[in-house]
Design an enzyme around this catalytic site. Sequence first.
Site, PDB file in Angstrom:
ATOM      1  N   GLY A  20       0.859  -0.815  -0.025  1.00  0.00           N
ATOM      2  CA  GLY A  20      -0.284  -0.504  -0.088  1.00  0.00           C
ATOM      3  C   GLY A  20       0.797   1.200  -0.218  1.00  0.00           C
ATOM      4  N   SER A  80       4.161  -2.165  10.923  1.00  0.00           N
ATOM      5  CA  SER A  80       2.624  -2.283  11.118  1.00  0.00           C
ATOM      6  C   SER A  80       2.056  -2.522  12.424  1.00  0.00           C
ATOM      7  CB  SER A  80       1.950  -3.362  10.063  1.00  0.00           C
ATOM      8  OG  SER A  80       1.020  -2.846   9.280  1.00  0.00           O
ATOM      9  N   ARG A  81       1.199  -3.022  12.652  1.00  0.00           N
ATOM     10  CA  ARG A  81       0.966  -3.852  14.148  1.00  0.00           C
ATOM     11  C   ARG A  81       0.749  -4.923  14.852  1.00  0.00           C
ATOM     12  NH1 ARG A  81      -0.708   0.935  14.168  1.00  0.00           N
ATOM     13  NH2 ARG A  81      -2.227   2.025  14.118  1.00  0.00           N
ATOM     14  N   ASP A  88       8.985  -2.338  15.461  1.00  0.00           N
ATOM     15  CA  ASP A  88       8.140  -1.175  16.065  1.00  0.00           C
ATOM     16  C   ASP A  88       6.939  -1.331  17.105  1.00  0.00           C
ATOM     17  OD1 ASP A  88       8.519   1.916  16.368  1.00  0.00           O
ATOM     18  OD2 ASP A  88       6.718   1.670  15.472  1.00  0.00           O
ATOM     19  N   GLU A 133       0.930  -4.533  23.516  1.00  0.00           N
ATOM     20  CA  GLU A 133       1.173  -3.149  24.042  1.00  0.00           C
ATOM     21  C   GLU A 133       1.165  -2.545  24.991  1.00  0.00           C
ATOM     22  OE1 GLU A 133       1.778  -0.409  20.552  1.00  0.00           O
ATOM     23  OE2 GLU A 133       2.757  -2.157  18.866  1.00  0.00           O
ATOM     24  N   HIS A 151       7.045   1.936  19.012  1.00  0.00           N
ATOM     25  CA  HIS A 151       5.795   2.242  18.535  1.00  0.00           C
ATOM     26  C   HIS A 151       5.900   3.894  18.288  1.00  0.00           C
ATOM     27  CE1 HIS A 151       1.447   1.505  17.371  1.00  0.00           C
ATOM     28  NE2 HIS A 151       2.085   1.907  16.101  1.00  0.00           N
ATOM     29  N   ALA A 179       7.564   4.841  14.569  1.00  0.00           N
ATOM     30  CA  ALA A 179       7.753   4.657  13.165  1.00  0.00           C
ATOM     31  C   ALA A 179       7.275   6.407  12.295  1.00  0.00           C
ATOM     32  CB  ALA A 179       6.942   3.823  12.760  1.00  0.00           C
TER      33      ALA A 179
HETATM   34  P1  NAD Z   1      -2.583   0.969   3.305  1.00  0.00           P
HETATM   35  O1  NAD Z   1      -4.262   1.103   3.828  1.00  0.00           O
HETATM   36  O2  NAD Z   1      -1.998   1.968   1.937  1.00  0.00           O
HETATM   37  O3  NAD Z   1      -1.533  -0.529   2.659  1.00  0.00           O
HETATM   38  C1  NAD Z   1      -2.294  -1.280   3.260  1.00  0.00           C
HETATM   39  C2  NAD Z   1      -1.702  -2.840   2.327  1.00  0.00           C
HETATM   40  O4  NAD Z   1      -2.545  -3.714   2.670  1.00  0.00           O
HETATM   41  C3  NAD Z   1      -3.028  -2.198   0.928  1.00  0.00           C
HETATM   42  O5  NAD Z   1      -2.446  -2.481  -0.101  1.00  0.00           O
HETATM   43  C4  NAD Z   1      -4.214  -3.311   0.760  1.00  0.00           C
HETATM   44  O6  NAD Z   1      -4.315  -4.166  -0.100  1.00  0.00           O
HETATM   45  C5  NAD Z   1      -3.384  -4.205   1.612  1.00  0.00           C
HETATM   46  N1  NAD Z   1      -3.587  -5.531   1.866  1.00  0.00           N
HETATM   47  C6  NAD Z   1      -4.889  -5.697   2.972  1.00  0.00           C
HETATM   48  N2  NAD Z   1      -5.392  -6.874   3.451  1.00  0.00           N
HETATM   49  C7  NAD Z   1      -4.229  -7.722   3.279  1.00  0.00           C
HETATM   50  C8  NAD Z   1      -3.869  -8.948   3.560  1.00  0.00           C
HETATM   51  N3  NAD Z   1      -4.941 -10.024   4.055  1.00  0.00           N
HETATM   52  N4  NAD Z   1      -2.983  -9.678   2.492  1.00  0.00           N
HETATM   53  C9  NAD Z   1      -2.099  -8.879   1.894  1.00  0.00           C
HETATM   54  N5  NAD Z   1      -2.123  -7.454   2.071  1.00  0.00           N
HETATM   55  C10 NAD Z   1      -3.777  -6.880   2.500  1.00  0.00           C
HETATM   56  O7  NAD Z   1      -2.050   1.624   4.513  1.00  0.00           O
HETATM   57  P2  NAD Z   1      -0.626   2.437   5.367  1.00  0.00           P
HETATM   58  O8  NAD Z   1      -0.767   3.983   4.609  1.00  0.00           O
HETATM   59  O9  NAD Z   1       0.723   2.270   3.840  1.00  0.00           O
HETATM   60  O10 NAD Z   1      -0.300   1.344   6.122  1.00  0.00           O
HETATM   61  C11 NAD Z   1       0.079   0.641   6.340  1.00  0.00           C
HETATM   62  C12 NAD Z   1      -0.515  -0.090   8.255  1.00  0.00           C
HETATM   63  O11 NAD Z   1       0.875   0.600   8.846  1.00  0.00           O
HETATM   64  C13 NAD Z   1      -1.393   1.037   8.754  1.00  0.00           C
HETATM   65  O12 NAD Z   1      -2.670  -0.347   8.552  1.00  0.00           O
HETATM   66  C14 NAD Z   1      -0.923   0.549  10.280  1.00  0.00           C
HETATM   67  O13 NAD Z   1      -1.647   0.156  10.980  1.00  0.00           O
HETATM   68  C15 NAD Z   1       0.481   0.724   9.973  1.00  0.00           C
HETATM   69  N6  NAD Z   1       1.299   1.819  10.171  1.00  0.00           N
HETATM   70  C16 NAD Z   1       2.023   2.182  11.525  1.00  0.00           C
HETATM   71  C17 NAD Z   1       3.218   3.175  12.272  1.00  0.00           C
HETATM   72  C18 NAD Z   1       3.130   2.600  13.672  1.00  0.00           C
HETATM   73  O14 NAD Z   1       3.565   3.984  13.747  1.00  0.00           O
HETATM   74  N7  NAD Z   1       4.588   1.872  13.231  1.00  0.00           N
HETATM   75  C19 NAD Z   1       2.145   3.826  11.504  1.00  0.00           C
HETATM   76  C20 NAD Z   1       1.488   4.183  10.432  1.00  0.00           C
HETATM   77  C21 NAD Z   1       0.982   2.929  10.380  1.00  0.00           C
END
Ligand code: NAD
Length: 325
Positions: A158, A241-242, A266, A271, A289, A291
């Site tokens: 994504g 991610s999470r 991260d 948590e 956490h 990032a």
């Molecule tokens: P996004 O929605 O642009 O990208 C997520 C991607 O995952 C999409 O392309 C989607 O098609 C794909 N996806 C969904 N379900 C799936 C599955 N079951 N199998 C494979 N692919 C799948 O989101 P983003 O802006 O790139 O953010 C991604 C994630 O990062 C967020 O959901 C958030 O939880 C996490 N995040 C963490 C931090 C942090 O502080 N560590 C900060 C920002 C975001």
Amino acid sequence: MPKIFVTRRIPEAGIRKLEEKGHEVVVSPEDRVLQKKELIEALAGQNYDAVLCLLTDTIDGDVLDAAGKQCKIFANVAVGFDNIDLVAAAERNVMITNTPGVLTNTVAEHTFALMLAAAHRVVEADRFTRAGLYGGWAPMLLLGNDLSGKTVGIVGLGRIGSRVAYHAVKGFDAKVIYYDVARNEQFEQEFGAIYKASVDELLPEADFVSIHVPLLDSTRHLMNAERLRLMKPTAYLVNTSRGPIVDEAALVDALKSGVIRGAALDVFENEPKLASGLAELENVVLTPHIASATEETRSAMSALAADNIIAALEGQTPPNLVKKM
Ligand code: NAD
């Protein structure tokens, strides 16, 4: 004058935007996570028109009910919204928004900070040096691995995943393979990325596996003991991610027994707790956490959450309205 509750102190940018619109902003006096009971008490009977909340707040039907029928929106200061019961919000006609895009570069940068820290053993080497163990240059001291020219496996291409892939290709001449529920052929053509039809197909080929899918029922424990065993024994796992996407206890076992070489996290499954044994391992890099935690990005997130509230209170569709996936 519309009234907005902010569940914890955040960068000023968003607060200023709301105040400039003439809204009354009440920030929780406690600079800590409010327990559900405390959040309910803070909201009940106060007639807030909007709530600016954080990923550490659990927003369920009880909290939404406490906010009351006049409350139009809960604006989450995060991309992820797995802390919010979207069905309960839809049933009560409450809009939910997130803050995508503004943190993409920062999270991608942090992913590389972690990837390189793990492969170059930066944190372990820092501990070693501070402990006074450095006795002079040595040919076999703290050997790590290169990222350049390696295969980076992106799970979830994504916004953030594709930015990580971009840096891997452009900055490190890496080969990128990816798995996503949605294939991106344009990205493949532009950056030579190769699509894998499943995570299981991706894992045996990647030297670095980087997780960027949202936390959903379908992604919880996506990286379990079995999948960790599909990775190369020389590979590294990075998760920005999470936490619950990785079975953390299984990861501790894999790191201890050499199933994989290293990891960098991260985010954590429970948590702020860490799985038993994780903190004692040398071959894992841990950040709390952070990032998206740069001054620039946290201000931009705060401002975007405010934009969502302003739009909702003006009767418009907020720019980052989320719906259940
Ligand atoms: P996004 O929605 O642009 O990208 C997520 C991607 O995952 C999409 O392309 C989607 O098609 C794909 N996806 C969904 N379900 C799936 C599955 N079951 N199998 C494979 N692919 C799948 O989101 P983003 O802006 O790139 O953010 C991604 C994630 O990062 C967020 O959901 C958030 O939880 C996490 N995040 C963490 C931090 C942090 O502080 N560590 C900060 C920002 C975001």
